[in-house]
Write an enzyme that holds these catalytic residues in place. Structure first.
Site, PDB file in Angstrom:
ATOM      1  N   CYS A 115       1.078   3.062   3.288  1.00  0.00           N
ATOM      2  CA  CYS A 115       1.355   2.267   4.494  1.00  0.00           C
ATOM      3  C   CYS A 115       2.768   2.584   4.996  1.00  0.00           C
ATOM      4  O   CYS A 115       3.738   2.521   4.244  1.00  0.00           O
ATOM      5  CB  CYS A 115       1.205   0.788   4.154  1.00  0.00           C
ATOM      6  SG  CYS A 115       2.161  -0.363   5.142  1.00  0.00           S
TER       7      CYS A 115
ATOM      8  N   ARG B 145      -5.309  -0.440   1.201  1.00  0.00           N
ATOM      9  CA  ARG B 145      -6.199  -0.890   2.275  1.00  0.00           C
ATOM     10  C   ARG B 145      -7.462  -0.063   2.400  1.00  0.00           C
ATOM     11  O   ARG B 145      -8.482  -0.549   2.904  1.00  0.00           O
ATOM     12  CB  ARG B 145      -5.436  -0.872   3.608  1.00  0.00           C
ATOM     13  CG  ARG B 145      -4.261  -1.841   3.658  1.00  0.00           C
ATOM     14  CD  ARG B 145      -3.438  -1.633   4.904  1.00  0.00           C
ATOM     15  NE  ARG B 145      -2.897  -0.279   4.955  1.00  0.00           N
ATOM     16  CZ  ARG B 145      -2.277   0.236   6.007  1.00  0.00           C
ATOM     17  NH1 ARG B 145      -2.134  -0.483   7.105  1.00  0.00           N
ATOM     18  NH2 ARG B 145      -1.796   1.466   5.958  1.00  0.00           N
TER      19      ARG B 145
ATOM     20  N   CYS C 252       5.215  -0.263   4.677  1.00  0.00           N
ATOM     21  CA  CYS C 252       5.491  -0.492   3.247  1.00  0.00           C
ATOM     22  C   CYS C 252       6.537   0.506   2.762  1.00  0.00           C
ATOM     23  O   CYS C 252       7.434   0.171   1.988  1.00  0.00           O
ATOM     24  CB  CYS C 252       4.215  -0.338   2.430  1.00  0.00           C
ATOM     25  SG  CYS C 252       2.927  -1.551   2.799  1.00  0.00           S
TER      26      CYS C 252
ATOM     27  N   ASP D 194       0.884  -1.169   0.000  1.00  0.00           N
ATOM     28  CA  ASP D 194       0.000   0.000   0.000  1.00  0.00           C
ATOM     29  C   ASP D 194       0.920   1.217   0.000  1.00  0.00           C
ATOM     30  O   ASP D 194       1.779   1.352   0.890  1.00  0.00           O
ATOM     31  CB  ASP D 194      -0.880  -0.030   1.251  1.00  0.00           C
ATOM     32  CG  ASP D 194      -1.843   1.150   1.345  1.00  0.00           C
ATOM     33  OD1 ASP D 194      -1.620   2.174   0.668  1.00  0.00           O
ATOM     34  OD2 ASP D 194      -2.808   1.061   2.117  1.00  0.00           O
TER      35      ASP D 194
END
Length: 236
Positions: A125, A152, A128, A122
């Site tokens: 994120c 998400r 991430c 993502d």
């Protein structure tokens, strides 16, 4: 992996259409009526007499031989202390990723590739972004990273639109790196695999990003540092 006590709490679902014969066609007919639109990849006898293993997308179900009942959960060999379903799921995940194909992934590959992982990511994120900020460390460990998108916040969200814009960029790798740094991206649209990525992530039981899938189909949830990931991959 979920706790055994949880996975043994299997959900027993009654199907609405009975089948007359214990064969693949009968079970497929019953399941297609119960789960319309579901893609049945294979039906074959399981390790338990009278129970059939059904592979659908990234999932495995178990059906009674007459196609009337469907079990969702994990099957264990108590004597061998082995999770049979998880072993089979790893193969299902590998096949599902192969079906998507690398042409629908954004790939960062080192000169000397020793391992390959697929990562659902993502753009917004935090972990991430942390993982991607260390991309050179993964490359140094000989780890090829194949990115797939899993915004998400869902379809139509800002994260989703960023994923599409990255895919539609002239240089996908450069655009992904810029997006993960929080840099502005020109909004773009084109034919893209983001929805396909999201559907596969859901089939794999996504509950957070990043989610790493190893070359053997095993799942490593969350951020894993490069050196640690290399050790895990070497020991598979």
């Amino acid at each position: 992996m979920k706790k055994i006590t949880h996975t043994l709490a299997l959900t027993l679902l009654a199907l609405t259409s009975p089948a007359l014969f214990a064969d693949e066609a009968a079970i497929k007919k019953a399941l297609s009526e119960f789960m319309p639109g579901g893609q049945i990849d294979s039906v074959k006898p399981s390790e338990v007499k009278g129970l059939y293993e059904v592979s659908m997308g990234g999932n495995i179900f178990y059906a009674s031989e007459d196609g009337k009942y469907l079990l969702q959960g994990q099957l264990f060999d108590a004597e061998a202390k082995k999770n049979i379903t998880e072993t089979k799921l790893a193969d299902v995940r590998k096949a599902s990723l192969d079906k998507v194909g690398e042409q629908k992934m954004i790939i960062f590959k080192p000169e000397n590739s020793k391992h390959v992982v697929s990562i659902f990511t993502d753009i917004d994120c935090g972990y991430c972004r942390k993982l991607h900020s260390e991309i050179d460390q993964y490359m140094a460990q000989g780890i090829t990273i194949r990115y797939m998108f899993f915004p998400r916040a869902g379809k139509g969200s800002d994260s989703y639109k960023k994923a599409v814009s990255v895919w539609c960029a002239a240089d996908k790798n450069k655009a992904l790196t810029a997006a993960k740094k929080g840099e502005h991206l020109d909004a773009k649209t084109c034919e893209n695999p983001v929805d396909e990525h999201m559907a596969l992530g859901e089939a794999f039981g996504m509950n957070g990003t990043p989610m790493i899938v190893t070359q053997k189909g095993n799942i490593l949830p969350g951020y894993v540092p490069a050196a640690q990931l290399a050790k895990v991959l070497t020991s598979e």
